[in-house]
Design a protein around this motif. Structure first.
Motif, PDB file in Angstrom:
ATOM      1  N   LEU A 158       0.827  -1.197   0.000  1.00  0.00           N
ATOM      2  CA  LEU A 158       0.000   0.000   0.000  1.00  0.00           C
ATOM      3  C   LEU A 158       0.868   1.255   0.000  1.00  0.00           C
ATOM      4  O   LEU A 158       1.957   1.286   0.587  1.00  0.00           O
ATOM      5  N   ARG A 159       0.407   2.285  -0.650  1.00  0.00           N
ATOM      6  CA  ARG A 159       1.009   3.614  -0.545  1.00  0.00           C
ATOM      7  C   ARG A 159       0.212   4.366   0.515  1.00  0.00           C
ATOM      8  O   ARG A 159      -0.931   4.780   0.275  1.00  0.00           O
ATOM      9  N   VAL A 160       0.780   4.496   1.700  1.00  0.00           N
ATOM     10  CA  VAL A 160       0.060   5.030   2.862  1.00  0.00           C
ATOM     11  C   VAL A 160       0.336   6.525   3.001  1.00  0.00           C
ATOM     12  O   VAL A 160       1.479   6.944   3.228  1.00  0.00           O
ATOM     13  N   ILE A 161      -0.717   7.321   2.853  1.00  0.00           N
ATOM     14  CA  ILE A 161      -0.602   8.786   2.878  1.00  0.00           C
ATOM     15  C   ILE A 161      -1.337   9.313   4.109  1.00  0.00           C
ATOM     16  O   ILE A 161      -2.518   9.024   4.310  1.00  0.00           O
ATOM     17  N   ARG A 162      -0.610  10.057   4.928  1.00  0.00           N
ATOM     18  CA  ARG A 162      -1.215  10.699   6.099  1.00  0.00           C
ATOM     19  C   ARG A 162      -0.916  12.189   6.044  1.00  0.00           C
ATOM     20  O   ARG A 162       0.107  12.593   5.497  1.00  0.00           O
ATOM     21  N   TYR A 163      -1.784  12.994   6.641  1.00  0.00           N
ATOM     22  CA  TYR A 163      -1.514  14.432   6.665  1.00  0.00           C
ATOM     23  C   TYR A 163      -2.123  15.068   7.902  1.00  0.00           C
ATOM     24  O   TYR A 163      -3.057  14.537   8.502  1.00  0.00           O
ATOM     25  N   ASP A 164      -1.536  16.207   8.282  1.00  0.00           N
ATOM     26  CA  ASP A 164      -2.105  17.036   9.352  1.00  0.00           C
ATOM     27  C   ASP A 164      -3.057  18.037   8.714  1.00  0.00           C
ATOM     28  O   ASP A 164      -2.641  18.826   7.848  1.00  0.00           O
ATOM     29  N   LYS A 165      -4.321  18.006   9.129  1.00  0.00           N
ATOM     30  CA  LYS A 165      -5.256  19.000   8.580  1.00  0.00           C
ATOM     31  C   LYS A 165      -4.843  20.400   9.024  1.00  0.00           C
ATOM     32  O   LYS A 165      -4.034  20.575   9.927  1.00  0.00           O
ATOM     33  N   ARG A 166      -5.396  21.399   8.368  1.00  0.00           N
ATOM     34  CA  ARG A 166      -5.021  22.773   8.695  1.00  0.00           C
ATOM     35  C   ARG A 166      -5.239  23.053  10.185  1.00  0.00           C
ATOM     36  O   ARG A 166      -6.197  22.579  10.804  1.00  0.00           O
ATOM     37  N   GLY A 167      -4.292  23.794  10.745  1.00  0.00           N
ATOM     38  CA  GLY A 167      -4.401  24.141  12.155  1.00  0.00           C
ATOM     39  C   GLY A 167      -3.989  23.049  13.114  1.00  0.00           C
ATOM     40  O   GLY A 167      -4.186  23.190  14.319  1.00  0.00           O
ATOM     41  N   HIS A 168      -3.416  21.971  12.616  1.00  0.00           N
ATOM     42  CA  HIS A 168      -3.015  20.847  13.457  1.00  0.00           C
ATOM     43  C   HIS A 168      -1.610  20.381  13.092  1.00  0.00           C
ATOM     44  O   HIS A 168      -1.163  20.537  11.951  1.00  0.00           O
ATOM     45  N   GLY A 169      -0.933  19.785  14.079  1.00  0.00           N
ATOM     46  CA  GLY A 169       0.385  19.217  13.834  1.00  0.00           C
ATOM     47  C   GLY A 169       1.345  20.238  13.269  1.00  0.00           C
ATOM     48  O   GLY A 169       1.472  21.353  13.778  1.00  0.00           O
ATOM     49  N   LEU A 170       2.000  19.867  12.167  1.00  0.00           N
ATOM     50  CA  LEU A 170       2.995  20.735  11.544  1.00  0.00           C
ATOM     51  C   LEU A 170       2.453  21.467  10.328  1.00  0.00           C
ATOM     52  O   LEU A 170       3.221  22.108   9.605  1.00  0.00           O
ATOM     53  N   SER A 171       1.151  21.385  10.092  1.00  0.00           N
ATOM     54  CA  SER A 171       0.534  22.189   9.038  1.00  0.00           C
ATOM     55  C   SER A 171       0.337  23.622   9.537  1.00  0.00           C
ATOM     56  O   SER A 171       0.368  23.887  10.741  1.00  0.00           O
ATOM     57  N   SER A 172       0.148  24.541   8.594  1.00  0.00           N
ATOM     58  CA  SER A 172      -0.059  25.932   8.987  1.00  0.00           C
ATOM     59  C   SER A 172      -1.440  26.105   9.611  1.00  0.00           C
ATOM     60  O   SER A 172      -2.338  25.279   9.420  1.00  0.00           O
ATOM     61  N   ALA A 173      -1.591  27.175  10.371  1.00  0.00           N
ATOM     62  CA  ALA A 173      -2.842  27.431  11.102  1.00  0.00           C
ATOM     63  C   ALA A 173      -3.397  28.795  10.708  1.00  0.00           C
ATOM     64  O   ALA A 173      -3.144  29.798  11.388  1.00  0.00           O
ATOM     65  N   PRO A 174      -4.145  28.847   9.609  1.00  0.00           N
ATOM     66  CA  PRO A 174      -4.778  30.115   9.244  1.00  0.00           C
ATOM     67  C   PRO A 174      -5.732  30.589  10.341  1.00  0.00           C
ATOM     68  O   PRO A 174      -6.112  29.818  11.220  1.00  0.00           O
ATOM     69  N   GLN A 175      -6.125  31.832  10.255  1.00  0.00           N
ATOM     70  CA  GLN A 175      -7.019  32.397  11.269  1.00  0.00           C
ATOM     71  C   GLN A 175      -8.369  31.691  11.253  1.00  0.00           C
ATOM     72  O   GLN A 175      -8.931  31.419  10.195  1.00  0.00           O
ATOM     73  N   ALA A 176      -8.887  31.365  12.444  1.00  0.00           N
ATOM     74  CA  ALA A 176     -10.216  30.764  12.574  1.00  0.00           C
ATOM     75  C   ALA A 176     -11.278  31.838  12.283  1.00  0.00           C
ATOM     76  O   ALA A 176     -10.986  33.028  12.399  1.00  0.00           O
ATOM     77  N   PRO A 177     -12.500  31.410  11.963  1.00  0.00           N
ATOM     78  CA  PRO A 177     -13.003  30.033  11.847  1.00  0.00           C
ATOM     79  C   PRO A 177     -12.703  29.429  10.481  1.00  0.00           C
ATOM     80  O   PRO A 177     -12.416  30.142   9.526  1.00  0.00           O
ATOM     81  N   TYR A 178     -12.793  28.088  10.416  1.00  0.00           N
ATOM     82  CA  TYR A 178     -12.673  27.380   9.147  1.00  0.00           C
ATOM     83  C   TYR A 178     -14.046  26.852   8.751  1.00  0.00           C
ATOM     84  O   TYR A 178     -14.894  26.587   9.601  1.00  0.00           O
TER      85      TYR A 178
END
Length: 262
Positions: free
Chosen positions: A48-68
């Motif tokens: 399998l090609r296993v792809i994971r990601y941090d959604k916006r505002g979480h982990g090491l992804s950027s956190a644009p201004q709320a609300p989303y």
């Protein structure tokens, strides 16, 4: 670690397994990052090609201004898969990740050949409940919600062990703006009508002790999709891939095999 620059947001993602394998994409819950799946991944079948990601505002992804908006979270997933040139994946979404999965399947069926909707629903809680949580976080930070959230997330046995503190720490260390933004996205989402129009192989997974999305709520959503299969994992709460990783992976393997994805 890799970053996909999608313009208004930069998403941290990770790819494991066979680079040429059948793609499976994992979207995690509110207050967690892509490490949510760590315990379960070793039990997935090879190839399998296993792809994971941090959604916006979480982990090491950027956190644009709320609300989303949920639409923005769906566009993020769509943009990442287009960036990676992924088609015909199996998309596994847990909690808010499962809402993204539903919306993405409605919008871009060319991207998804199978859905796994885990510990999620077409609508989760009420706008009033989310407004209260947002207000609590604005006053006292994520710490204000941490203890009550752990009780909803985990079975009694797991919550009594020190292991749950890892997840408490992960939750309180998420960016406040990102947490608030995603709370707003969930609050504004009701997918009962669009999800009822989906026609693709779907597996639903619930945890018997889930205090956030109880089994009946999950099953109600799974029943909207003709032919969808529902599975209950015992002795697990909102994050069964953490508490029962072997059983969780076995359900995924059976589903992937059944639809010819592996």
């Amino acid at each position: 670690m890799q970053i996909a620059d999608l313009g208004d947001v930069q998403l941290h993602y990770r790819i494991d397994g066979d680079p040429q394998g059948a793609p499976i994409v994992f979207a995690n819950s509110l207050g967690t990052d892509l490490r949510l799946w760590d315990a379960m991944l070793p039990y997935l079948p090879e190839g399998l090609r296993v792809i994971r990601y941090d959604k916006r505002g979480h982990g090491l992804s950027s956190a644009p201004q709320a609300p989303y908006s949920m639409g923005a979270l769906i566009r993020d997933a769509e943009g990442l898969l287009d960036h990676l040139k992924v088609r015909d994946c199996v998309f596994v979404g847990l909690s808010i990740g499962g809402m993204v999965a539903q919306g993405l399947a409605v919008k871009r069926l060319d991207l998804i050949r199978g859905l796994v909707l885990s510990n999620t629903a077409a609508k989760i809680a009420t706008p009033a409940i989310w407004a209260d949580r947002i207000e609590a976080v604005r006053i006292g930070g994520i710490e204000m919600l941490a203890d009550s959230t752990m009780e909803r997330w985990f079975s009694r046995a797991f919550h009594a062990s020190p292991q749950h503190l890892l997840w408490r720490n992960m939750m309180v260390r998420q960016p406040v703006e990102g947490y608030l933004g995603c709370c707003a996205a969930i609050s504004g989402t009701d997918f009962y009508t669009p999800t009822s129009g989906l026609r693709l192989p779907t597996l639903g997974i619930a945890g018997s002790e889930d205090g956030s999305t109880p089994p009946d709520l999950v099953k109600e959503t799974i029943d909207l999709i003709p032919g969808a299969r529902f599975e209950l994992i015992r002795k697990a709460g909102h994050l069964p891939c953490v508490e029962q990783p072997i059983e969780y992976a076995a359900l995924l393997k059976d589903f992937l095999t059944g639809i010819g994805h592996i």
